[in-house]
Design a protein around this motif. Structure first.
Motif, short mmCIF file in Angstrom:
data_model
loop_
_atom_site.label_atom_id
_atom_site.label_comp_id
_atom_site.label_asym_id
_atom_site.label_seq_id
_atom_site.Cartn_x
_atom_site.Cartn_y
_atom_site.Cartn_z
N ALA A 166 0.61 -8.40 4.90
CA ALA A 166 1.62 -7.62 4.74
C ALA A 166 2.12 -8.33 3.25
N GLU A 167 1.65 -9.83 2.68
CA GLU A 167 1.25 -10.04 1.55
C GLU A 167 0.83 -10.05 0.90
N GLU A 169 -0.78 -6.97 1.09
CA GLU A 169 -0.49 -5.94 0.36
C GLU A 169 0.57 -5.60 -0.52
N VAL A 170 1.31 -6.76 -0.92
CA VAL A 170 2.26 -6.76 -2.42
C VAL A 170 1.77 -7.09 -2.69
N ILE A 171 0.52 -8.23 -2.95
CA ILE A 171 0.09 -8.75 -4.63
C ILE A 171 -0.46 -7.42 -4.97
N ALA A 173 -0.11 -4.53 -4.52
CA ALA A 173 0.62 -3.29 -5.54
C ALA A 173 0.89 -3.94 -6.76
N ARG A 174 1.43 -4.99 -6.82
CA ARG A 174 1.33 -5.90 -7.80
C ARG A 174 0.85 -6.62 -9.43
#
Length: 236
Positions: A166-167, A169-171, A173-174
């Motif tokens: 999940a982390e 995926e956040v990276i 996207a960001r």
């Protein structure tokens, strides 16, 4: 000789001699392979990260895995010299410890670093290696290098803690990685990618005490780092 291995190497050699990218038709013609055979080999090489496709481009490009191998046996000093001015400017503008790192096999290798002049600071990690899933810059590489990520989850699943996917995926996207005391208590980090000809080849990182690197300050330093990284390559 093993025919399948020989053919795969011929395909890679063809792509390399075509400047790092070639179409299926070009590869089949230059290797003398049937189109279906060439396509099957290319699919296997793509699945293992040795070649890749780009959106809107029908050609096959050398992938991050083979570029990583080329870097390992190549001249790290050349990359260090090329990006040292950017690292120096980051240090001058942020007054925090900054570093340059590259993926090296399944680890992060810290090519260069400049320590903060402040008394309370993060230490330099130049020359050190860390597990890929153990740092902000390692997670950055996992987020943007799919073949590396697949290998980590297939071969080193026991090293990866819960919530990492999940982390990542956040990276992705960001477009950057932030670490608020996840790796070490009291330490905050930010990492941004550096691209060369569209490929992520390295990352810049910054680390310092969380008391100084608040969420707002991390955002400000991330913007500075992204702007400076653009000086040395395509970071879009």
């Amino acid at each position: 000789m093993i025919q399948s291995v020989t053919r795969a190497l011929e395909v890679l050699d063809t792509i390399a001699h075509a400047g790092g990218a070639a179409s299926l038709g070009e590869i089949a013609a230059r290797t003398g392979l049937k189109t279906t055979t060439a396509h099957n080999i290319l699919r296997t090489l793509q699945d293992t990260g040795y070649i890749r496709r780009r959106p809107g481009d029908m050609r096959y490009h050398l992938g991050d895995r083979i570029l990583n191998l080329a870097r390992v046996v190549g001249d790290d000093d050349a990359l260090r010299r090329r990006l040292r001015p950017v690292l120096e400017e980051m240090a001058a503008r942020t007054f925090e410890t900054v570093f340059l790192a590259v993926p090296s096999g399944d680890e992060v290798y810290f090519l260069d670093a400049i320590e903060s002049p402040r008394t309370l600071r993060a230490s330099s990690q130049r020359g050190e290696r860390l597990p890929m899933a153990g740092s902000a810059i390692g997670l950055l590489f996992l987020a943007f290098l799919p073949a590396l990520r697949r290998r980590m989850f297939e071969v080193h699943a026991h090293r990866i803690g819960p919530g990492i996917e999940a982390e990542i995926e956040v990276i992705a996207a960001r477009g950057l990685a932030l670490d608020r005391e996840n790796w070490l208590p009291g330490l905050s980090c930010v990492a941004v990618p550096w691209r060369d000809d569209g490929e992520i080849r390295a990352g810049f990182g910054l680390a310092g005490p969380s008391s100084r690197l608040t969420a707002t300050r991390l955002g400000e330093t991330a913007q500075i780092m992204r702007e400076l990284a653009a000086v040395a390559g395509d970071t879009a």
